[in-house]
Design an enzyme around this catalytic site. Structure first.
Site, PDB file in Angstrom:
ATOM      1  N   HIS A   1     139.960 -15.085 -33.510  1.00 32.33           N
ATOM      2  CA  HIS A   1     139.347 -15.137 -32.403  1.00 32.33           C
ATOM      3  C   HIS A   1     139.389 -13.234 -31.955  1.00 32.33           C
ATOM      4  CE1 HIS A   1     138.095 -18.525 -28.792  1.00 32.33           C
ATOM      5  NE2 HIS A   1     137.078 -16.698 -29.026  1.00 32.33           N
TER       6      HIS A   1
ATOM      7  N   LYS B   1     137.714 -21.325 -34.720  1.00 35.51           N
ATOM      8  CA  LYS B   1     138.361 -19.932 -34.420  1.00 35.51           C
ATOM      9  C   LYS B   1     139.832 -20.062 -34.473  1.00 35.51           C
ATOM     10  CE  LYS B   1     134.620 -18.018 -31.921  1.00 35.51           C
ATOM     11  NZ  LYS B   1     133.910 -19.730 -30.877  1.00 35.51           N
TER      12      LYS B   1
ATOM     13  N   ASP C   1     129.243 -23.716 -32.766  1.00 35.25           N
ATOM     14  CA  ASP C   1     130.597 -23.043 -32.704  1.00 35.25           C
ATOM     15  C   ASP C   1     132.029 -23.470 -31.892  1.00 35.25           C
ATOM     16  OD1 ASP C   1     131.192 -19.647 -33.083  1.00 35.25           O
ATOM     17  OD2 ASP C   1     131.362 -20.426 -31.161  1.00 35.25           O
TER      18      ASP C   1
ATOM     19  N   TYR D   1     139.305 -23.657 -27.555  1.00 35.09           N
ATOM     20  CA  TYR D   1     138.330 -24.253 -26.072  1.00 35.09           C
ATOM     21  C   TYR D   1     139.012 -25.700 -26.449  1.00 35.09           C
ATOM     22  CZ  TYR D   1     134.798 -20.372 -27.648  1.00 35.09           C
ATOM     23  OH  TYR D   1     134.637 -19.480 -27.872  1.00 35.09           O
TER      24      TYR D   1
END
Ligand SMILES: NC(=O)c1ccc[n+]([C@@H]2O[C@H](COP(=O)([O-])OP(=O)(O)OC[C@H]3O[C@@H](n4cnc5c(N)ncnc54)[C@H](OP(=O)(O)O)[C@@H]3O)[C@@H](O)[C@H]2O)c1
Length: 278
Positions: free
Chosen positions: A111, A78, A48, A53
């Site tokens: 997200h 996402k 994931d 990120y």
């Protein structure tokens, strides 16, 4: 319930999703590559990540180095909050695929909800699934109200809703709603981001099963049929978080864990949906 590291759930898209995955929020650079490498060696097949990120490239690098068959992997990324809308969603999915070095995603999630753009974003997400850029598409941090709102303009149901889920925020109503709607619930921050692992009730249950409190929390997710994605960059913990299949929680302990709810969120940014409260 007889489960293994290979256990999957069937999504409403018809594709299978492994119940256990590796989270990568706050994993940076080389440590991300090492964590993914370790997880794949242990047997995780579900990863994931997210545009937000800034580690999609590292996740992709570890996948390619490993040489694992793409069909055996389940990769989620996402759509960032600041990149929503119809055209922006298309641009973002293409950028994520390029970062990861993949031809398709297994799951692409919104997200965070951006209500003003939600319907046009969802239109693009649907087309992304139809064109096979992502096998399944879904949402994250959606409340029942937002899931209902989505339905007012589309009959296309998200495959997954990824939300914070652990005994301190046992979102039973949302879980029931998603089950009924055919939406798979997925737990983020399943380990309370490490903040409540010494809760005495957890410690007592962990001692009974000769397991760690982290393993009790993760098994609690699995007993509820909820996909879980613990994050760790520590090899011993990556292994520990996958050693969940030689025990199961009895009804009494499930009841104790279910009763620990205090609506406690460890993730609560300014842009969270209003019904989360302040
Ligand atoms: N959709 C969203 O908005 C959203 C929000 C948050 C998270 N997520 C996803 O969900 C994943 C998991 O959530 P999270 O990262 O917030 O938190 P988490 O998985 O609940 O906790 C991660 C923290 O716990 C530590 N840890 C891991 N295993 C442990 C163990 N066995 N014993 C003790 N400590 C342990 C990790 O440290 P080390 O890494 O140092 O080992 C890290 O500090 C994320 O990585 C991300 O992929 C999604």
């Amino acid at each position: 319930m007889s489960l293994s590291i290979h256990s999957t759930v069937k999504l409403n898209s018809g594709f299978d999703m492994p119940l256990l995955g590796l989270g990568t929020f706050r994993a940076e650079g080389k440590e991300t590559v090492n964590a993914v490498r370790e997880a794949l060696a242990v047997g995780y097949r579900h990863l994931d990540t997210a545009m937000m990120y800034r580690n999609e490239k590292e996740v992709g690098r570890a996948i390619h180095e490993n040489g694992i068959d793409r069909a055996d992997l389940f990769v989620t990324t996402k759509l960032a909050r600041d990149g929503q809308g119809y055209r922006e969603t298309w641009r973002a999915v293409e950028a994520s695929l390029e970062n990861l070095g993949l031809d398709y995603l297994d799951l692409y999630l919104i997200h965070w909800p951006v209500e003003s753009l939600m319907h046009e974003t969802w239109k693009a997400m649907r087309e992304i699934a139809q064109k096979g850029l992502s096998r399944s598409v879904g949402v994250s941090n959606f409340t029942i109200r937002l899931l209902e709102e989505l339905k007012t303009e589309s009959d296309f149901i998200p495959a997954v809703n990824q939300v914070e889920f652990h005994p301190f925020i046992f979102q039973e109503e949302l879980l029931g709603y998603c089950r009924k709607a055919g939406i798979q619930l997925e737990a983020y921050s399943p380990l309370t981001r490490g903040r409540r692992l010494d809760d005495p009730r957890l410690v007592e249950i962990a001692e009974k099963y000769n397991k760690t409190t982290a393993q009790i929390l993760l098994r609690w997710n699995l007993e509820h049929g909820v996909v879980t994605i613990p994050k760790s960059v520590t090899p011993s913990r990556i292994r520990e978080n996958a050693a969940l299949y030689d025990f199961s929680l009895d009804q009494e302990d499930m009841a104790v864990l279910n009763d620990m709810d205090e609506n406690l969120r460890f993730i609560h940014p300014d842009w969270a949906p209003p019904e989360w409260g302040s």
